[in-house]
Design a protein around this motif. Structure first.
Motif, PDB file in Angstrom:
ATOM      1  N   VAL A  59       0.829  -1.203   0.000  1.00 37.07           N
ATOM      2  CA  VAL A  59       0.000   0.000   0.000  1.00 37.07           C
ATOM      3  C   VAL A  59       0.863   1.254   0.000  1.00 37.07           C
ATOM      4  N   ILE A  60       1.933   1.258   0.805  1.00 34.92           N
ATOM      5  CA  ILE A  60       2.812   2.430   0.858  1.00 34.92           C
ATOM      6  C   ILE A  60       3.517   2.640  -0.481  1.00 34.92           C
ATOM      7  N   ALA A  61       4.050   1.559  -1.055  1.00 33.18           N
ATOM      8  CA  ALA A  61       4.755   1.668  -2.330  1.00 33.18           C
ATOM      9  C   ALA A  61       3.814   2.112  -3.443  1.00 33.18           C
ATOM     10  N   GLY A  62       2.576   1.564  -3.439  1.00 31.47           N
ATOM     11  CA  GLY A  62       1.623   1.972  -4.464  1.00 31.47           C
ATOM     12  C   GLY A  62       1.225   3.432  -4.337  1.00 31.47           C
ATOM     13  N   ALA A  63       1.068   3.924  -3.103  1.00 33.24           N
ATOM     14  CA  ALA A  63       0.693   5.321  -2.903  1.00 33.24           C
ATOM     15  C   ALA A  63       1.804   6.267  -3.352  1.00 33.24           C
ATOM     16  N   LEU A  64       3.061   5.922  -3.022  1.00 37.96           N
ATOM     17  CA  LEU A  64       4.176   6.769  -3.435  1.00 37.96           C
ATOM     18  C   LEU A  64       4.331   6.778  -4.950  1.00 37.96           C
TER      19      LEU A  64
END
Length: 219
Positions: free
Chosen positions: A15-20
């Motif tokens: 989720v963090i990687a996709g948001a960034l």
């Protein structure tokens, strides 16, 4: 019974990687002149093409087109992440980058269409046709001799004898009338009257005409 949702480290990291990555693609598209909702649509387009190529690779790993579009989508995502890391001045984006960003929707649409309509490499299983097996005829066993007795052949029904054709009785008056017609024909033409001509002249059914022709000895 409700199941408790436990946080997964891999899911949180995804989720963090996709948001960034989503934010970097949005910033790059906005800097290239795509403002408003269009800048938000670019990250979705890149991620969808990446997912479509990955799903295609799972079913056909030797598909070169799937690998090609997977590399293109991955390069677009990584390129946006690297470009927005300070290596590119977002206030002065070069023209070639603006051209690439503007042409991305057509490229993504072409790649998604080819991935969806690509033929499947897995052949369909051939249908197995089963033929019925004839059941063996029941065999009787004679307990006194311990030998199989062949089944008796079915009896065929006897053919009914052919019924004799009923005799046709010709009335005397009709026979005299037919004789007069035959005599008149002989006197007029000099030759005997044919049986077909007499039958047509009298208008009688076949058996009656045949009986009259037989009495008059006509052919």
């Amino acid at each position: 019974m409700s199941r408790s949702i436990r946080p997964d480290a891999v899911l949180v990291q995804a989720v963090i990687a996709g948001a960034l990555s989503f934010a970097h693609l949005h910033d790059l598209a906005s800097a290239a002149g795509q403002s408003g909702w269009k800048a938000w649509a670019y990250p979705i387009s890149v991620d969808l093409l990446l997912v479509a190529a990955w799903r295609r690779l799972r079913t056909a790993r030797k598909d070169r087109s799937a690998w090609t579009w997977f590399v293109i989508a991955l390069f677009a995502s990584l390129g946006a992440n690297i470009a927005t890391a300070g290596l590119l001045d977002l206030n002065h984006v070069p023209n070639w980058l603006c051209i690439l960003v503007a042409g991305w929707p057509a490229l993504a649409f072409l790649g998604g269409t080819l991935l969806v309509h690509a033929p499947n490499d897995t052949p369909a299983p051939a249908a197995v046709v089963t033929q019925p097996v004839d059941e063996p005829a029941a065999v009787e066993v004679d307990l006194r001799r311990d030998e199989p007795v062949p089944p008796a052949a079915p009896e065929l029904p006897a053919a009914a004898p052919a019924a004799p054709a009923p005799a046709v009785t010709v009335p005397v008056a009709l026979l005299d009338h037919a004789r007069k017609i035959a005599d008149s024909h002989r006197a007029a033409t000099g030759s005997p009257m044919a049986a077909d001509a007499l039958s047509a002249r009298l208008g009688l059914p076949g058996p009656m005409s045949a009986a009259i022709a037989s009495e008059l000895q006509l052919t």
